[in-house]
Design a protein around this motif. Structure first.
Motif, mmCIF file in Angstrom:
data_model
loop_
_atom_site.group_PDB
_atom_site.id
_atom_site.type_symbol
_atom_site.label_atom_id
_atom_site.label_comp_id
_atom_site.label_asym_id
_atom_site.label_seq_id
_atom_site.Cartn_x
_atom_site.Cartn_y
_atom_site.Cartn_z
ATOM 1 N N SER A 138 0.820 -1.211 0.000
ATOM 2 C CA SER A 138 0.000 0.000 0.000
ATOM 3 C C SER A 138 0.851 1.258 0.000
ATOM 4 O O SER A 138 0.469 2.292 -0.572
ATOM 5 N N GLY A 187 -4.614 -11.103 -1.526
ATOM 6 C CA GLY A 187 -3.871 -10.158 -0.704
ATOM 7 C C GLY A 187 -3.051 -10.802 0.392
ATOM 8 O O GLY A 187 -1.985 -10.291 0.760
ATOM 9 N N GLU A 234 0.687 -11.392 -0.073
ATOM 10 C CA GLU A 234 1.614 -10.263 -0.114
ATOM 11 C C GLU A 234 2.124 -9.900 1.270
ATOM 12 O O GLU A 234 2.730 -8.840 1.457
ATOM 13 N N VAL A 263 -7.202 -1.037 -4.509
ATOM 14 C CA VAL A 263 -6.482 -1.710 -5.589
ATOM 15 C C VAL A 263 -6.515 -0.841 -6.845
ATOM 16 O O VAL A 263 -7.584 -0.360 -7.242
#
Length: 209
Positions: free
Chosen positions: A143, A198, A201, A170
Motif C-alpha cells: 500500500s 492479498g 503479499e 487496488v
C-alpha cells in the motif's frame, strides 16, 4: 532473448561475481566496459545474442549520468528493503523509465509474519541468510508503494499521476499490479500468486507499474 541489458550494483564485488556468472552463459554477450549497449552487435561479434553490460554504480548516479527516460524496462529486485531513503530510490527508478515503459519491483512487506520468516527464522534460527542482512523497519508495504505512485507524476508535459483512483485499495489492472511471491518447499520453487490474493503479499511481493 536479444535484449540490450544493463545490470548495476553499488557493490563492486557483486558486479565482479555477476560478471563471472554471466561469462559462463553462451547465450549472452557480456559487453566490455569500453562498449556501450548501443554499439552494433557485429562490433563485438555477438550478433543474435542478448547483450549484457555491468556497471558498478547506484541508481541515483545512473540517473545523473544517463538522464530521465533512458530505459524501456527498469527492474529492482530485493533492493528497496535495504535502502535508507525509499522515496528517493523509487523516484530515481521511475524517472529512468521511458514513457510507456515498465517498472518492476520486488521487496518485503512490513508485518509480524514477514519478520518471523525473513529475520527470526531465516537469519536467527536457520541461518539461511547472513544475520543482519535485513532491517525490519526498512520493509515497505504494498500500500505504501501504491501511495507513492499515486502521488508520482509522469515526466511528460501532462504530468499525469502514474496511478489514478483506487477501487477498494487496488489500482486498475492496466495501471499497476501487486502479486505475492510464495516459496513452495515440497516443489522447491517460488510461485507468483493470483491477482486478488492479498494474503500472499504479507511477505515477499512483486509490483508492476
Amino acid at each position: 532473448m536479444g535484449a540490450n541489458t544493463l545490470g548495476i550494483d553499488a557493490s563492486e564485488s557483486n558486479i565482479a561475481i555477476a560478471s563471472l556468472h554471466a561469462s559462463a552463459d553462451p547465450g549472452l554477450d557480456v559487453t566490455s566496459s569500453s562498449l556501450s549497449l548501443s554499439t552494433p552487435p557485429e562490433s563485438s561479434g555477438a550478433k543474435g545474442k542478448g547483450r549484457l553490460l555491468y556497471e558498478n554504480t547506484s541508481v541515483e548516479d545512473l540517473l545523473a549520468q544517463r538522464g530521465p527516460a533512458s530505459f524501456d524496462v527498469v527492474c529492482s529486485m530485493e533492493v528497496l528493503e535495504h535502502v535508507d531513503n525509499p522515496r528517493a530510490f523509487l523516484d530515481s527508478c521511475a524517472q529512468l523509465v521511458k514513457p510507456g515503459g515498465h517498472l518492476f519491483l520486488s521487496t518485503i512487506a512490513r508485518n509480524p509474519f514477514s519478520y518471523f520468516l525473513t529475520i527470526f527464522a531465516a537469519e536467527k534460527l536457520l541461518r539461511l541468510v547472513e544475520p543482519g542482512t535485513h532491517t525490519y523497519t526498512k520493509y515497505v508495504n504494498p500500500s505504501e508503494v501504491i501511495s507513492f505512485f499515486q502521488a508520482y507524476r509522469s515526466q511528460d508535459e501532462h504530468g499525469t499521476p502514474w496511478i489514478g483512483r483506487l477501487a477498494n485499495g487496488v489500482p486498475a489492472r492496466i495501471e499497476a499490479e501487486t502479486r505475492g511471491m510464495i516459496y513452495v518447499p515440497w516443489d522447491a520453487e517460488w510461485r507468483l500468486s493470483r491477482r486478488g490474493e492479498g494474503w500472499s503479499e504479507y511477505c515477499n511481493y512483486l509490483i508492476w507499474k
